[in-house]
Scaffold this active site. Structure first.
Site, PDB file in Angstrom:
ATOM      1  CG  HIS A  13      -0.205   0.084   2.534  1.00  0.00           C
ATOM      2  ND1 HIS A  13       0.315   1.248   3.050  1.00  0.00           N
ATOM      3  CD2 HIS A  13       0.092  -0.871   3.435  1.00  0.00           C
ATOM      4  CE1 HIS A  13       0.899   1.011   4.207  1.00  0.00           C
ATOM      5  NE2 HIS A  13       0.787  -0.274   4.460  1.00  0.00           N
ATOM      6  NE  ARG A  65      -1.328   0.126   7.207  1.00  0.00           N
ATOM      7  CZ  ARG A  65      -1.753  -0.432   8.328  1.00  0.00           C
ATOM      8  NH1 ARG A  65      -2.933  -0.093   8.838  1.00  0.00           N
ATOM      9  NH2 ARG A  65      -1.014  -1.332   8.946  1.00  0.00           N
ATOM     10  CD  GLU A  92       2.682  -4.612   8.340  1.00  0.00           C
ATOM     11  OE1 GLU A  92       2.957  -5.825   8.276  1.00  0.00           O
ATOM     12  OE2 GLU A  92       3.334  -3.745   7.742  1.00  0.00           O
ATOM     13  CG  HIS A 189      -0.575  -4.424   5.178  1.00  0.00           C
ATOM     14  ND1 HIS A 189      -0.993  -3.163   5.535  1.00  0.00           N
ATOM     15  CD2 HIS A 189      -1.702  -5.131   4.911  1.00  0.00           C
ATOM     16  CE1 HIS A 189      -2.314  -3.105   5.486  1.00  0.00           C
ATOM     17  NE2 HIS A 189      -2.769  -4.286   5.112  1.00  0.00           N
TER      18      HIS A 189
END
Length: 252
Positions: A13, A65, A92, A189
């Site tokens: 991202h 995100r 993440e 991520h």
């Protein structure tokens, strides 16, 4: 040499609001910064358009995100109608008690070496997040994460434990779509993608940093073994600078 039969595109991202402030983010659900939105459009989507990439299905995490980055890419590629699967196991890594704290400040308190061990080691976790952490309840009560079983909800993670959830998702959810001939895009991520790369190429990636926003492609043979190296859709200098930025703890 084995011939490439499949390929998968991966994107980390764009810059988030907390990347911008140099904070440990993990499972806290922040959005992209203005620069992150620009990067998703002018770096991620632009690179994919230059290569005339097209996709049949996309996978992403449950965090905003990554979702925002994917939305911008799909809109720019005129692919808003393809199926998108949000998988929490692509989230993440959970940074435990470090969540919400500035990386530079943590390095000043605990020492740069200790903070880099927490960030980059394979199996040394930061301390677990406690209810006293100002972001604890926001994470636990995030509607995007409520479907996760309590036993699966982490309080801190390492690259190793992140891989323990990411790799089965790769094997069970993503590979079948690749084998079915689908053109697959994965937007996730830094640590979840590092874990996937480590699994795919079985290499020491402790010092390997994935840059934000620059798409990369991995080719596979018929048995889903990696063919060749990682192909970043940017020139070497751009990739190197972006990797160095990610590796840094940040200035004072």
């Amino acid at each position: 040499m084995h011939k490439a039969a499949y390929s998968v595109t991966f994107v980390r991202h764009g810059e988030s609001e907390w990347n911008k402030m140099n904070l440990f983010c993990g499972w806290h659900d922040v959005g992209l910064s203005e620069e992150g939105e620009w990067d998703a459009l002018e770096v991620s989507a632009a690179a994919l358009k230059r290569e005339n990439m097209c996709y049949d299905i996309a996978f992403t995490s449950c965090l905003r995100r990554a979702n925002q980055t994917l939305d911008i890419i799909l809109k720019e590629l005129n692919l808003k109608d393809i199926p998108v699967r949000q998988l929490w196991r692509l989230n993440e890594r959970h940074y435990g008690a470090l969540t919400g704290f500035n990386k530079r400040q943590m390095a000043d308190i605990y020492g740069e070496e200790q903070v880099q061990v927490w960030r980059r080691s394979f199996n040394v976790p930061p301390p677990a997040i406690e209810p006293t952490n100002p972001y604890y309840h926001a994470i636990k009560n995030n509607p995007r994460l409520r479907h996760i079983n309590e036993k699966d909800f982490p309080s801190t993670e390492t690259l190793e434990t992140t891989m323990e959830r990411v790799v089965p998702e790769w094997t069970d959810s993503i590979i079948p779509e690749v084998r079915a001939g689908k053109r697959v895009l994965v937007v996730a991520h830094g640590t979840s993608l590092r874990g996937l790369v480590k699994h795919i190429q079985d290499a020491d990636i402790m010092k390997f940093n994935l840059p934000n926003s620059i798409p990369f492609i991995i080719d596979f043979d018929e048995s889903m073994k990696m063919v060749g190296g990682i192909r970043f859709l940017a020139n070497d200098e751009t990739v190197l600078k972006a990797m160095e930025k990610v590796a840094s703890i940040g200035g004072k």
